[in-house]
Design an enzyme around this catalytic site. Structure first.
Site, mmCIF file in Angstrom:
data_model
loop_
_atom_site.group_PDB
_atom_site.id
_atom_site.type_symbol
_atom_site.label_atom_id
_atom_site.label_comp_id
_atom_site.label_asym_id
_atom_site.label_seq_id
_atom_site.Cartn_x
_atom_site.Cartn_y
_atom_site.Cartn_z
ATOM 1 N N PRO A 128 0.852 -1.193 0.000
ATOM 2 C CA PRO A 128 0.000 0.000 0.000
ATOM 3 C C PRO A 128 0.893 1.250 0.000
ATOM 4 O O PRO A 128 1.682 1.450 0.921
ATOM 5 C CB PRO A 128 -0.799 -0.118 1.301
ATOM 6 C CG PRO A 128 -0.121 -1.151 2.114
ATOM 7 C CD PRO A 128 0.792 -1.954 1.246
ATOM 8 N N ASP B 112 6.002 2.128 1.798
ATOM 9 C CA ASP B 112 5.084 1.015 2.035
ATOM 10 C C ASP B 112 4.414 1.252 3.389
ATOM 11 O O ASP B 112 5.064 1.182 4.434
ATOM 12 C CB ASP B 112 5.899 -0.291 2.040
ATOM 13 C CG ASP B 112 5.030 -1.529 2.196
ATOM 14 O OD1 ASP B 112 3.867 -1.395 2.628
ATOM 15 O OD2 ASP B 112 5.533 -2.631 1.889
ATOM 16 N N HIS B 113 3.144 1.552 3.354
ATOM 17 C CA HIS B 113 2.446 1.945 4.580
ATOM 18 C C HIS B 113 2.328 0.793 5.574
ATOM 19 O O HIS B 113 1.981 0.988 6.737
ATOM 20 C CB HIS B 113 1.052 2.493 4.226
ATOM 21 C CG HIS B 113 0.499 3.456 5.240
ATOM 22 N ND1 HIS B 113 0.903 3.470 6.558
ATOM 23 C CD2 HIS B 113 -0.417 4.448 5.128
ATOM 24 C CE1 HIS B 113 0.244 4.414 7.214
ATOM 25 N NE2 HIS B 113 -0.555 5.033 6.359
ATOM 26 N N ARG B 114 2.627 -0.421 5.113
ATOM 27 C CA ARG B 114 2.617 -1.530 6.065
ATOM 28 C C ARG B 114 3.767 -1.378 7.069
ATOM 29 O O ARG B 114 3.734 -1.926 8.163
ATOM 30 C CB ARG B 114 2.768 -2.880 5.335
ATOM 31 C CG ARG B 114 1.579 -3.235 4.470
ATOM 32 C CD ARG B 114 1.844 -4.535 3.730
ATOM 33 N NE ARG B 114 3.039 -4.434 2.872
ATOM 34 C CZ ARG B 114 3.554 -5.451 2.195
ATOM 35 N NH1 ARG B 114 2.993 -6.642 2.273
ATOM 36 N NH2 ARG B 114 4.615 -5.282 1.447
#
Lengths: 453, 473
Positions: free
Chosen positions: A249, A425-427
């Site tokens: 994401p 990467d929003h993770r």
């Protein structure tokens, strides 16, 4: 004597290359180290030299074939050895006696020996010394991917029971590489193939999981078209970008840095750099600023464990630098950026990008980055949203610096402003951390003395 | 007998295809009804084909050998034949086997319905039994209706002296002069039987060779032997007319060479077999039938009708029992939801003449027709100690290999027991074995099976039992 030219080991992790060019044909004379073939790995091309001098007999591959290390590429008949033209072991057999009556008698008595005695009396005999006979497909089992295409239309080498087993699991044997003798497909090969497919599907690398396939459209109905095959680099870039886009994401944070002072300093050092034979650009400074930021925000110098359960932080600072080449996007890696001086980085960058454009980088030089920088500053534009080069978790996109009026102390002053962006990467990285990271980079570039702190 | 039966699977025909399909399906937990018009299960193969013909061929072999051993220094008196006893012995073998099938059906709880089955829809069959019509409602049906001897319409229909394979196997008597029309495997096998029993046998064949379709080199040793034993072998000749007369059947010929019309006591018509696809009520289903009368099936033995599968002779060439049995298991397993498929790479063919001829996989005839590259190697039985000890050196074993991979593509054998020897070749093809694999497998000495190893060694250049000049390339 006929020598086989086999694909050498090309480095760790390279289990298959694509033949991109064949420079000789059957009948050509070659010398040792003459380049006879060009192969393409994931992102590099490599020239394969002849290992023996002589006449090319038989080219076993064609352009586009996939070959693994040890795969036979061609056979070369040694120079000054034209008498023997045998390709099989047939000629090497000593003439046999014909069936005669006393031979029959011998055999009859042999037959009466107990079987075990006969067997044991035969076992310990030493192997006769073998002459160096070329034995296509009879030598040591070639590891992995002997290209099946070269065996004509021979069906996959698998017993009826393995064929049934493959049917049960829905495995296409044409796609399974056999590890048994002569590349026979074993039960374990089918299992390994299925496991690989499952893993691939779960990690989403298969591409388009759950996404309906684009319909085939005949564009020629609206006008003239031309269909151009994609080269390997482009195909791989496409796969990687799609995978990253689907798996990670993405968030993109924009920021700018006042590099007026930096630019002045760079210009002042230009002559010194030229004296060393190199060109000092702003990129080495950005790289240093990024490394400082990665040290401050170690989560940005990390990868997510495939299970999603843990984060792997890297204690090394290898920066991938996106390079635009005629064949497509390539990302060579500058290693240990933290341990190198600005000048050293400038020199390495110049060398690396030149070799990349000429496609002379080694596959090893294209691997191992922990963070990537993509600079479009040389072209223009204000901001862009790069796609993270997974399994890395962030990428810096650098745009073109421009003079801007900046409001300072009650008046507008002209300052050189560098716009840049960070996709992450929003993770792994949250919005606040992303903003802190870009702010940190901006602060570093605005006053590079801070890099020393 | 109940007039309405519900079945998960109805199998039509109890030959080697049908009973195997029924039994395999039953073993997979299916409720199966097996329909056959004969009380004696086993189909043509057991009742009127493979098995009785092999019994009679064995009789022929013994008779022949009793005379051949004169060369070894053993002389027997002229054999006395009791044709009734021979027939009885042959029938005993048949009934023992067919009874066995009935018992196995019972043990597996497969319900057997005797009568003529006909489809009334894609899920229903009507069977005309001695006790009236039985309706079978099924989820799936497997058609295994087999084939029958082809006939020539212009020949007299109701003359008992005109035989087909069934009549010939009945062995009503031993005619003085027998004409066999058709030099295929049935004609030659039955000709061999009657010749050994004392008939003067003539063969007439329309094509230019005996056993059309077989590789010519495999046929040659057989042709030589038959030429010495049969009264006449007329090739490129056909029968234009048969006139029934009091003293026999007067046969007129047409062909390349002129053959005078002559009288035979009996005439055996062996001009091939036709699939039994008529009168099955297939018009009430979605099953497709080809111009030649075969039911169209895919590799899962499925027909165009989703409820109906077909196997064996009626589902296409080659019309061989062992092919039917393989297909039977595929069909039963497909219905049971298993991932079965027709996946065989070789179907062996055997002609049980003397010498026997057998092949599996690619033949040279086929390779040439389809332009398939191959390399051939051959081992003559004259170099086999065992063949010589049997007094038979006319055979040979040949193998066809893929020039690139050296894998076995095909095998052909002519000689006594060729039919038993061929299985190794079939296994080699299925396993993807290459010449080296076979050459390096220790074969027992002295046996005919060694010739397979030797033929492979001729290819690899490792043979020591004959001298093969070096290959020039």
């Amino acid at each position: 004597m006929i020598e086989e030219l086999k694909l050498p080991e090309l480095g760790e992790g390279i289990d298959s290359v694509e033949i991109s060019e064949i420079r000789v044909k059957a009948g050509d004379t070659v010398n040792v180290d003459d380049v006879v073939l060009v192969v393409e790995t994931e992102k590099a091309t490599m020239e394969i030299p002849a290992t023996s001098a002589g006449t090319v007999k038989d080219i076993k591959v064609k352009v586009g074939d996939a070959v693994g290390p040890g795969g036979v590429l061609m056979t070369v008949e040694a120079a000054g050895d034209s008498a023997s033209k045998s390709e099989s072991s047939q000629e090497e057999q000593s003439p046999a006696k014909s069936a005669s009556s006393d031979e029959t008698a011998d055999e009859t008595s042999a037959d009466e020996k107990p079987a075990s005695e006969e067997a044991s009396s035969k076992k310990p005999q030493p192997k006769p010394e073998r002459p160096a006979v070329p034995q296509p497909e009879k030598g040591e089992p070639t590891p992995e991917l002997e290209p099946r295409k070269s065996t004509g239309n021979a069906p996959p080498l698998a017993s009826p029971a393995i064929r049934k087993f493959a049917r049960e699991l829905g495995a296409d044997l044409e796609r399974v590489s056999g590890t048994g003798p002569k590349n026979r497909i074993l039960k374990s090969d089918v299992e390994a193939y299925i496991k690989q497919q499952v893993t691939r599907a779960q990690s989403g690398a298969g591409g388009g999981v759950g996404i309906p396939q684009a319909p085939e459209i005949d564009f020629s109905q609206w006008g003239e078209i031309e269909t151009i095959g994609l080269n390997k680099i482009r195909r791989l870039t496409g796969q990687n970008m799609q995978q990253s886009w689907q798996v990670a994401p993405h968030v993109t944070q924009f920021e700018e840095a006042d590099i007026t002072a930096l630019e002045a300093f760079r210009k002042s050092e230009k002559a010194a750099a030229e004296a060393r034979g190199t060109k000092l650009t702003i990129l080495p400074f950005i790289m240093k600023a990024v490394v400082a930021a990665l040290k401050a925000f170690p989560d940005a110098n990390a990868s997510l464990d495939p299970s999603g359960e843990s984060l792997i932080r890297k204690k090394y600072y290898h920066l991938g630098i996106a390079v635009d080449t005629e064949q497509g996007l390539m990302v060579p890696v500058v290693r240990d950026v933290d341990k190198k001086s600005i000048m050293e980085l400038a020199e390495e960058l110049a060398d690396l990008s030149e070799r990349t454009r000429e496609r002379k980088v080694t596959p090893a030089e294209l691997k191992g980055a922990s963070f990537t920088i993509s600079s479009l500053g040389g072209i223009g534009g204000t901001y862009f949203t790069p796609i993270v080069n997974t399994p890395e978790v962030a990428i810096l996109g650098v745009s073109r610096a421009a003079m801007k009026p900046i409001w300072r102390d009650g008046e507008f002053v002209p300052r050189l402003i560098l716009p840049f962006s960070l996709s992450y990467d929003h993770r792994v990285i949250d919005g606040a951390a992303g903003a802190r990271f870009t702010k940190f980079v901006s602060d570093m570039l605005s006053d590079i003395r801070r890099l020393l702190l | 007998m109940s007039k309405n039966i519900k079945a998960e699977i109805a199998v039509l025909g109890a030959g080697p295809g049908g009973y195997a399909a029924a039994f395999r399906a039953a073993d997979l937990g299916k409720q199966v009804v097996l329909v056959d018009k004969d009380a004696s299960l086993g189909g043509v193969c057991l009742n009127r084909g493979c098995i009785p013909s092999k019994a009679l061929l064995h009789v022929a072999r013994v008779l022949e050998e009793s005379q051949e051993v004169a060369d070894f220094g053993i002389t027997f008196g002229k054999p006395k034949l009791d044709v009734d006893k021979i027939r009885e012995w042959k029938n005993g073998i048949v009934s023992r086997l067919t009874r066995g099938i009935g018992q196995m059906a019972k043990a597996r709880k497969v319900q057997v319905v005797q009568g003529v089955g006909k489809f009334t829809s894609s899920t229903e069959m009507a069977v005309e039994t001695d006790d009236g019509t039985v309706k079978i409602e099924f989820e799936n049906a497997i058609i295994a209706s087999g084939s029958r001897p082809a006939t020539i319409p212009s020949f007299p229909v109701d003359d008992k002296r005109l035989l087909n394979s069934t009549g010939a196997l009945d062995l009503a008597d031993v005619p003085k002069r027998l004409l066999v029309i058709g030099a295929g495997y049935i004609g030659l096998e039955m000709g061999t039987v009657y010749q050994a029993l004392g008939s003067k046998v003539s063969v007439v064949e329309f094509m230019e060779n005996l056993l059309p379709g077989a590789d010519a080199d495999l046929v040659r040793p057989l042709a030589k032997r038959l030429k010495a034993r049969f009264e006449n072998i007329w090739l490129k000749t056909k029968v234009s007319k048969i006139e029934p007369q009091k003293n026999g059947l007067k046969v007129h010929f047409e062909g390349e060479k002129k053959v005078e019309p002559q009288v035979f006591d009996k005439v055996l018509v062996a001009v091939g077999r036709k699939p039994n696809s008529e009168n099955l009520g297939l018009e009430n289903t979605h099953v497709n039938v080809t111009d030649r009368g075969f039911i169209e099936v895919n590799e899962y033995q499925r027909t165009a009708d989703e409820h109906i599968l077909a196997i064996g002779d009626v589902a296409g060439d080659p019309m061989l029992a062992h092919k039917a049995t393989y297909e039977a298991k595929v069909a039963a397993e497909v219905i049971a939801g298993l991932p079965a498929k027709f996946d065989a790479r070789a179907i062996p063919a055997v002609i049980f003449t003397d010498p026997e001829i057998a092949w599996a996989g690619l033949t040279e005839t086929e390779a040439k027709a389809k332009d398939i590259p191959y390399e051939k190697s051959q081992f003559p039985w004259a170099a086999s100690g065992r063949a010589l000890a049997l007094g038979r050196e006319d055979g040979f074993t040949k193998m066809l290999f893929d020039p690139e991979t050296h894998r076995v593509l095909g095998i052909g054998i002519v000689g006594p027991n060729a039919g038993d020897l061929i299985s190794e070749g079939a296994l080699a093809i299925e396993m993807g074995a290459d010449a080296e694999d076979i050459g390096l497998t220790i074969h027992p000495h002295p046996t005919l099976s060694e010739t397979v190893m030797n033929a492979a060694e001729v290819f690899t250049g490792t043979v020591t039992d004959i001298y093969v000049p070096k290959k020039k390339k």
